[in-house]
Design a protein around this motif. Structure first.
Motif, PDB file in Angstrom:
ATOM      1  N   THR A  80       0.829  -1.209   0.000  1.00  0.00           N
ATOM      2  CA  THR A  80       0.000   0.000   0.000  1.00  0.00           C
ATOM      3  C   THR A  80       0.862   1.257   0.000  1.00  0.00           C
ATOM      4  O   THR A  80       0.583   2.227  -0.725  1.00  0.00           O
ATOM      5  N   LEU A  81       1.921   1.239   0.789  1.00  0.00           N
ATOM      6  CA  LEU A  81       2.807   2.398   0.865  1.00  0.00           C
ATOM      7  C   LEU A  81       3.517   2.658  -0.459  1.00  0.00           C
ATOM      8  O   LEU A  81       3.859   3.802  -0.768  1.00  0.00           O
ATOM      9  N   HIS A  82       3.742   1.597  -1.225  1.00  0.00           N
ATOM     10  CA  HIS A  82       4.467   1.750  -2.486  1.00  0.00           C
ATOM     11  C   HIS A  82       3.534   1.820  -3.697  1.00  0.00           C
ATOM     12  O   HIS A  82       4.002   1.974  -4.823  1.00  0.00           O
ATOM     13  N   ASN A  83       2.237   1.693  -3.474  1.00  0.00           N
ATOM     14  CA  ASN A  83       1.269   1.756  -4.577  1.00  0.00           C
ATOM     15  C   ASN A  83      -0.007   2.446  -4.089  1.00  0.00           C
ATOM     16  O   ASN A  83      -0.956   1.778  -3.656  1.00  0.00           O
ATOM     17  N   PRO A  84      -0.049   3.776  -4.159  1.00  0.00           N
ATOM     18  CA  PRO A  84      -1.222   4.505  -3.669  1.00  0.00           C
ATOM     19  C   PRO A  84      -2.517   4.128  -4.389  1.00  0.00           C
ATOM     20  O   PRO A  84      -3.608   4.301  -3.844  1.00  0.00           O
ATOM     21  N   ALA A  85      -2.422   3.596  -5.604  1.00  0.00           N
ATOM     22  CA  ALA A  85      -3.617   3.239  -6.371  1.00  0.00           C
ATOM     23  C   ALA A  85      -4.065   1.800  -6.121  1.00  0.00           C
ATOM     24  O   ALA A  85      -4.917   1.275  -6.842  1.00  0.00           O
ATOM     25  N   MET A  86      -3.544   1.152  -5.119  1.00  0.00           N
ATOM     26  CA  MET A  86      -3.852  -0.248  -4.845  1.00  0.00           C
ATOM     27  C   MET A  86      -5.340  -0.436  -4.540  1.00  0.00           C
ATOM     28  O   MET A  86      -5.966   0.367  -3.855  1.00  0.00           O
ATOM     29  N   ASP A  87      -5.897  -1.524  -5.046  1.00  0.00           N
ATOM     30  CA  ASP A  87      -7.315  -1.845  -4.862  1.00  0.00           C
ATOM     31  C   ASP A  87      -7.517  -2.436  -3.466  1.00  0.00           C
ATOM     32  O   ASP A  87      -6.981  -3.497  -3.149  1.00  0.00           O
ATOM     33  N   HIS A  88      -8.323  -1.764  -2.636  1.00  0.00           N
ATOM     34  CA  HIS A  88      -8.536  -2.216  -1.257  1.00  0.00           C
ATOM     35  C   HIS A  88      -9.930  -2.785  -1.023  1.00  0.00           C
ATOM     36  O   HIS A  88     -10.357  -2.907   0.130  1.00  0.00           O
ATOM     37  N   ARG A  89     -10.643  -3.133  -2.071  1.00  0.00           N
ATOM     38  CA  ARG A  89     -11.945  -3.737  -1.871  1.00  0.00           C
ATOM     39  C   ARG A  89     -11.819  -5.053  -1.093  1.00  0.00           C
ATOM     40  O   ARG A  89     -10.825  -5.774  -1.236  1.00  0.00           O
ATOM     41  N   VAL A  90     -12.835  -5.346  -0.272  1.00  0.00           N
ATOM     42  CA  VAL A  90     -12.783  -6.520   0.593  1.00  0.00           C
ATOM     43  C   VAL A  90     -12.622  -7.795  -0.229  1.00  0.00           C
ATOM     44  O   VAL A  90     -11.810  -8.673   0.127  1.00  0.00           O
ATOM     45  N   THR A  91     -13.366  -7.922  -1.304  1.00  0.00           N
ATOM     46  CA  THR A  91     -13.275  -9.131  -2.131  1.00  0.00           C
ATOM     47  C   THR A  91     -11.881  -9.295  -2.718  1.00  0.00           C
ATOM     48  O   THR A  91     -11.347 -10.411  -2.774  1.00  0.00           O
ATOM     49  N   THR A  92     -11.285  -8.184  -3.157  1.00  0.00           N
ATOM     50  CA  THR A  92      -9.931  -8.235  -3.709  1.00  0.00           C
ATOM     51  C   THR A  92      -8.923  -8.626  -2.638  1.00  0.00           C
ATOM     52  O   THR A  92      -8.019  -9.449  -2.878  1.00  0.00           O
ATOM     53  N   THR A  93      -9.076  -8.062  -1.447  1.00  0.00           N
ATOM     54  CA  THR A  93      -8.157  -8.370  -0.347  1.00  0.00           C
ATOM     55  C   THR A  93      -8.270  -9.834   0.060  1.00  0.00           C
ATOM     56  O   THR A  93      -7.253 -10.509   0.292  1.00  0.00           O
ATOM     57  N   LEU A  94      -9.494 -10.336   0.146  1.00  0.00           N
ATOM     58  CA  LEU A  94      -9.682 -11.744   0.488  1.00  0.00           C
ATOM     59  C   LEU A  94      -9.099 -12.658  -0.587  1.00  0.00           C
ATOM     60  O   LEU A  94      -8.528 -13.712  -0.280  1.00  0.00           O
ATOM     61  N   ALA A  95      -9.244 -12.258  -1.847  1.00  0.00           N
ATOM     62  CA  ALA A  95      -8.657 -13.044  -2.933  1.00  0.00           C
ATOM     63  C   ALA A  95      -7.131 -13.048  -2.826  1.00  0.00           C
ATOM     64  O   ALA A  95      -6.489 -14.086  -3.040  1.00  0.00           O
ATOM     65  N   ARG A  96      -6.574 -11.877  -2.495  1.00  0.00           N
ATOM     66  CA  ARG A  96      -5.113 -11.818  -2.311  1.00  0.00           C
ATOM     67  C   ARG A  96      -4.669 -12.765  -1.189  1.00  0.00           C
ATOM     68  O   ARG A  96      -3.659 -13.459  -1.305  1.00  0.00           O
ATOM     69  N   PHE A  97      -5.428 -12.783  -0.102  1.00  0.00           N
ATOM     70  CA  PHE A  97      -5.066 -13.652   1.016  1.00  0.00           C
ATOM     71  C   PHE A  97      -5.212 -15.117   0.626  1.00  0.00           C
ATOM     72  O   PHE A  97      -4.327 -15.934   0.890  1.00  0.00           O
ATOM     73  N   GLY A  98      -6.327 -15.468   0.019  1.00  0.00           N
ATOM     74  CA  GLY A  98      -6.585 -16.854  -0.327  1.00  0.00           C
ATOM     75  C   GLY A  98      -5.671 -17.415  -1.391  1.00  0.00           C
ATOM     76  O   GLY A  98      -5.370 -18.611  -1.397  1.00  0.00           O
ATOM     77  N   LEU A  99      -5.214 -16.561  -2.293  1.00  0.00           N
ATOM     78  CA  LEU A  99      -4.312 -16.991  -3.362  1.00  0.00           C
ATOM     79  C   LEU A  99      -2.852 -16.704  -3.037  1.00  0.00           C
ATOM     80  O   LEU A  99      -1.974 -16.980  -3.855  1.00  0.00           O
TER      81      LEU A  99
END
Length: 350
Positions: A107-126
């Motif tokens: 997040t600190l290195h990418n201000p445009a990062m997608d923080h939607r809950v579904t996206t975050t959960l997908a990042r965690f699960g994958l």
């Protein structure tokens, strides 16, 4: 007689009783120490790999994950059980903590990062932050091993024969999956980037190394250390084949689930088993390899983002990145072990 030299027959009672595994094995921990140093080497290489020597080094280091899985399969066969709940806790709690830290870094290195809950959960699960795909590869392979052990004991007699048969079948299935997953996904029209992500998580293929470790434990009493000379010769030939496939793009030149990769990685695992490395300092690193795996990448990423190592050239840049990452990772492990409580050490994977 070491744990590696005990024949399977001497451990049948232990397997049937479901007794816990023996205390830490210095040989296994030394193998894990070698594997985690290989992991750091891969991540210290400057990307992309656009020179033959870089691809050759990357190819030499790629069996790091197979070594971890081979060691896990070996220890599982010795104990005869998979404490799935404990393994999930030991893998996922440290990963969750590292995931939060990695997410903050990204997040600190990418201000445009997608923080939607579904996206975050997908990042965690994958495990789609940094290079944490191994976490769920390990979890998936542990689940498969648990299932195979359960099936092997479902009959009335000779569970070890049934287990050996199932493990051999699983290796065959893993090789088939590795051989045909890529063309199948390509035929379905998936992008190369997505196919690469799927192949990194090819559980049937990765499980073949855990199965090989278990089979090695079952036949350890029949393996002579003198075989390591012949295994070393086969290992060198298999590496040259795998490296040539990668460098010249021959056939399936993937870094992961190819037949050439399996041949090289499996022989390296078996050679390490026959060589039986037993180095206290390497075993100390190996016993904390999960902590180093989860946290070394922060050092690598910080060097990539802020140290401008490419200006020194690819070889010096690699050497500097590797040396600093190993030093600070091991120092962090030793420091944490001095100051943290046993519970905190478990939560951090140390």
């Amino acid at each position: 007689m070491t744990a590696m030299e005990r024949p399977w027959a001497d451990r049948t009672a232990t397997m049937s009783a479901g007794a816990p595994a023996a205390s830490r094995d210095q040989i296994i921990d030394s193998m894990r120490g070698i594997a985690i140093l290989m992991v750091i080497g891969i991540h210290s290489l400057q990307q992309p790999l656009n020179t033959a020597w870089a691809v050759a080094i990357d190819a030499a280091l790629r069996p790091c994950v197979p070594i971890f899985l081979f060691a896990s399969g070996y220890l599982t066969a010795l104990s005869g059980r998979v404490p799935i709940g404990r393994r999930l806790k030991a893998a996922l709690i440290p990963y969750a903590i590292a995931f939060v830290a990695a997410y903050i870094y990204m997040t600190l290195h990418n201000p445009a990062m997608d923080h939607r809950v579904t996206t975050t959960l997908a990042r965690f699960g994958l495990a789609y932050v940094f290079v944490y795909y191994y976490v769920f590869v390990y979890v998936g392979c542990s689940a498969v091993m648990w299932l195979i052990l359960l099936i092997s004991r479902s009959g009335a007699a000779e569970p070890e024969r049934r287990l050996a048969f199932l493990l051999i079948l699983s290796i065959g299935a893993g090789l088939v999956a590795g051989n045909y997953l890529n063309p199948t996904l390509s035929r379905l029209g998936l992008s190369d980037a997505l196919i690469e992500e799927v192949r990194m998580r090819d559980i049937p293929f990765w499980f073949s190394f855990m199965a090989a470790g278990a089979l090695t434990a079952m036949s350890a009493g029949f393996i002579e250390r003198s075989m390591r000379i012949f295994v070393l010769g086969a290992l060198l030939i298999s590496y040259l084949i795998y490296a040539a496939v990668r460098v010249f793009g021959i056939g399936d030149a993937a870094a992961y689930d190819s037949i050439a990769f399996f041949g090289y990685a499996a022989l390296l695992c078996f050679w390490l088993f026959t060589a039986q490395p037993r180095l206290p300092w390497l075993a100390a690193i190996g016993s904390g390899s999960y902590f180093i795996y989860l946290w070394h990448i922060f050092i690598v990423m910080a060097l990539r983002d802020h140290a401008a190592l490419p200006q020194f050239g690819p070889v010096p840049g690699f050497a500097i990145a590797y040396g600093l990452t190993v030093f600070f990772s091991v120092a962090a492990l030793l420091t944490i072990r001095q100051v943290a409580s046993p519970r905190a050490l478990r939560w951090l994977g140390a």
